[in-house]
Design an enzyme around this catalytic site. Sequence first.
Site, PDB file in Angstrom:
ATOM      1  N   LYS A 201       0.858  -1.176   0.000  1.00  0.00           N
ATOM      2  CA  LYS A 201       0.000   0.000   0.000  1.00  0.00           C
ATOM      3  C   LYS A 201       0.897   1.229   0.000  1.00  0.00           C
ATOM      4  O   LYS A 201       1.715   1.421   0.890  1.00  0.00           O
ATOM      5  CB  LYS A 201      -0.899   0.002   1.229  1.00  0.00           C
ATOM      6  CG  LYS A 201      -1.737   1.269   1.337  1.00  0.00           C
ATOM      7  CD  LYS A 201      -2.719   1.204   2.473  1.00  0.00           C
ATOM      8  CE  LYS A 201      -3.496   2.505   2.588  1.00  0.00           C
ATOM      9  NZ  LYS A 201      -4.506   2.412   3.637  1.00  0.00           N
TER      10      LYS A 201
ATOM     11  N   ARG B  88     -10.488  10.064   2.448  1.00  0.00           N
ATOM     12  CA  ARG B  88     -10.241  10.712   3.743  1.00  0.00           C
ATOM     13  C   ARG B  88     -11.293  11.774   4.026  1.00  0.00           C
ATOM     14  O   ARG B  88     -11.672  11.971   5.174  1.00  0.00           O
ATOM     15  CB  ARG B  88      -8.832  11.292   3.794  1.00  0.00           C
ATOM     16  CG  ARG B  88      -7.793  10.189   3.799  1.00  0.00           C
ATOM     17  CD  ARG B  88      -6.378  10.729   3.866  1.00  0.00           C
ATOM     18  NE  ARG B  88      -5.398   9.674   3.633  1.00  0.00           N
ATOM     19  CZ  ARG B  88      -4.109   9.885   3.397  1.00  0.00           C
ATOM     20  NH1 ARG B  88      -3.636  11.118   3.372  1.00  0.00           N
ATOM     21  NH2 ARG B  88      -3.290   8.875   3.199  1.00  0.00           N
TER      22      ARG B  88
ATOM     23  N   LYS C  64       1.601   9.936   5.961  1.00  0.00           N
ATOM     24  CA  LYS C  64       1.681   8.520   6.331  1.00  0.00           C
ATOM     25  C   LYS C  64       2.923   7.828   5.755  1.00  0.00           C
ATOM     26  O   LYS C  64       2.975   6.608   5.639  1.00  0.00           O
ATOM     27  CB  LYS C  64       0.398   7.805   5.880  1.00  0.00           C
ATOM     28  CG  LYS C  64      -0.873   8.370   6.528  1.00  0.00           C
ATOM     29  CD  LYS C  64      -2.105   7.502   6.235  1.00  0.00           C
ATOM     30  CE  LYS C  64      -3.336   8.011   6.983  1.00  0.00           C
ATOM     31  NZ  LYS C  64      -4.512   7.133   6.791  1.00  0.00           N
TER      32      LYS C  64
ATOM     33  N   GLU D   9       7.432  -6.776   0.651  1.00  0.00           N
ATOM     34  CA  GLU D   9       6.233  -6.655   1.506  1.00  0.00           C
ATOM     35  C   GLU D   9       5.268  -7.818   1.247  1.00  0.00           C
ATOM     36  O   GLU D   9       4.717  -8.413   2.176  1.00  0.00           O
ATOM     37  CB  GLU D   9       5.504  -5.343   1.215  1.00  0.00           C
ATOM     38  CG  GLU D   9       6.157  -4.101   1.783  1.00  0.00           C
ATOM     39  CD  GLU D   9       5.867  -3.909   3.278  1.00  0.00           C
ATOM     40  OE1 GLU D   9       5.172  -4.740   3.879  1.00  0.00           O
ATOM     41  OE2 GLU D   9       6.357  -2.911   3.834  1.00  0.00           O
TER      42      GLU D   9
ATOM     43  N   LYS E 203      -2.294  -1.558  -3.783  1.00  0.00           N
ATOM     44  CA  LYS E 203      -3.138  -0.367  -3.751  1.00  0.00           C
ATOM     45  C   LYS E 203      -2.300   0.887  -3.856  1.00  0.00           C
ATOM     46  O   LYS E 203      -1.262   0.951  -3.198  1.00  0.00           O
ATOM     47  CB  LYS E 203      -3.898  -0.415  -2.422  1.00  0.00           C
ATOM     48  CG  LYS E 203      -4.677   0.820  -2.068  1.00  0.00           C
ATOM     49  CD  LYS E 203      -5.250   0.648  -0.689  1.00  0.00           C
ATOM     50  CE  LYS E 203      -6.080   1.854  -0.354  1.00  0.00           C
ATOM     51  NZ  LYS E 203      -6.623   1.762   0.987  1.00  0.00           N
TER      52      LYS E 203
ATOM     53  N   SER F  59     -10.307   5.738  -4.164  1.00  0.00           N
ATOM     54  CA  SER F  59     -11.241   6.862  -4.278  1.00  0.00           C
ATOM     55  C   SER F  59     -10.804   7.892  -5.326  1.00  0.00           C
ATOM     56  O   SER F  59     -11.631   8.376  -6.094  1.00  0.00           O
ATOM     57  CB  SER F  59     -11.414   7.530  -2.915  1.00  0.00           C
ATOM     58  OG  SER F  59     -10.167   7.948  -2.385  1.00  0.00           O
TER      59      SER F  59
ATOM     60  N   TYR G  63     -15.470   1.318  -5.976  1.00  0.00           N
ATOM     61  CA  TYR G  63     -16.716   2.014  -5.628  1.00  0.00           C
ATOM     62  C   TYR G  63     -17.717   1.909  -6.760  1.00  0.00           C
ATOM     63  O   TYR G  63     -18.897   2.151  -6.575  1.00  0.00           O
ATOM     64  CB  TYR G  63     -16.415   3.482  -5.306  1.00  0.00           C
ATOM     65  CG  TYR G  63     -15.426   3.604  -4.161  1.00  0.00           C
ATOM     66  CD1 TYR G  63     -15.850   3.450  -2.845  1.00  0.00           C
ATOM     67  CD2 TYR G  63     -14.068   3.800  -4.393  1.00  0.00           C
ATOM     68  CE1 TYR G  63     -14.950   3.510  -1.795  1.00  0.00           C
ATOM     69  CE2 TYR G  63     -13.157   3.861  -3.352  1.00  0.00           C
ATOM     70  CZ  TYR G  63     -13.603   3.710  -2.060  1.00  0.00           C
ATOM     71  OH  TYR G  63     -12.705   3.748  -1.026  1.00  0.00           O
TER      72      TYR G  63
END
Length: 328
Positions: free
Chosen positions: A194, A204, A221, A237, A252, A278, A317
């Site tokens: 990610k 967010r 982040k 990862e 992602k 998003s 979505y």
Amino acid sequence: MISRNRRLRANDSIRSLVRETNLTTNDLVLPMFVMEGNNKKEAISSMPGVFRQSLDLTVQTVKENYDLGIKAVNLYMKVSDNLKDNTGKEAWNPNGLMQTTIKAIKDAVPGVVIMPDVALDPYSMYGHDGIIKNGKIDNDSTVEALTKMGISLAEAGADILAPSDMMDGRVLAMREGLEENGFTDVGILSYAAKYASAFYGPFRSALDSAPVDAQEIPADKKTYQMDFHNSREAIDEALRDVEEGADIIMIKPGMPYLDIVSKIRELITQPIAVYQVSGEYAMLKAAAQNGWLDNDKVLIESLTSIKRAGADMIFTYAAPEVAKLLNR
Ligand code: PBG
């Protein structure tokens, strides 16, 4: 010319016979935003067609989409500010909104696969996925908290936990926690690669979960989500999460990261999930609303490209409208 590639493109029947990738409703996972209250539905302005809904309407939406062929939902809670703190402890409240939502969906639509998000950001007063100690995101206390959250969601009836936090070692801790508590059949879909991405903006604002602007906490982040300049690190990862016991590996965002999807596809045998996030959704919708792109065609093409890169399932979505297009 002996070889003419156009032969197999001559008409739709031939094209469909030689088609290498097929998008179906089996590939779709629907992310949903849940809020407190009854009969409440709020539009998210940067995500046309996406809503925050109260539990009753959420259950109804899950049912409608299940009937369209969407077999899995991914859940996010909009938590009110008075329930947020630095520890995120509301995340493992047995009567919390997530736990109640999982139970209600299980009751009403037992066949649907429930994949709740596991991360602290919606519950954190700072909008971070981890607990802050001395101005830094503290890995190991966060992993303990996430494990508590995961077990609590399993108790509520979750089928597959979806940790999106990017702390080190959380898959193993969560796997062990689940085993010790008898939840041997609850799976883990880990967000393995990610990236720290600006494409999460609309999400967010939907949850009011962006890192808050304060001197004493990290502004972004980047100390836990991956640097988007890197690709070998994503492989590391993914392999690590598989070793720690992840059942499904997530990459992602989606479209800007298809190189990563295709590389990891070559290296692991586990199913791969990709998140069309998003911001990707917002871009496609904005262009479509302006009449600059054909909405239906770009949705199908973008999701098919994600599948062609190697995804077994796609979080999007657009799942409801795409299911309707595919069922036509
Ligand atoms: C948080 C989380 C995020 C998304 C899913 N889980 C945002 C973030 O990491 O800040 C983004 C999803 C999207 O943009 O659609 N743990």
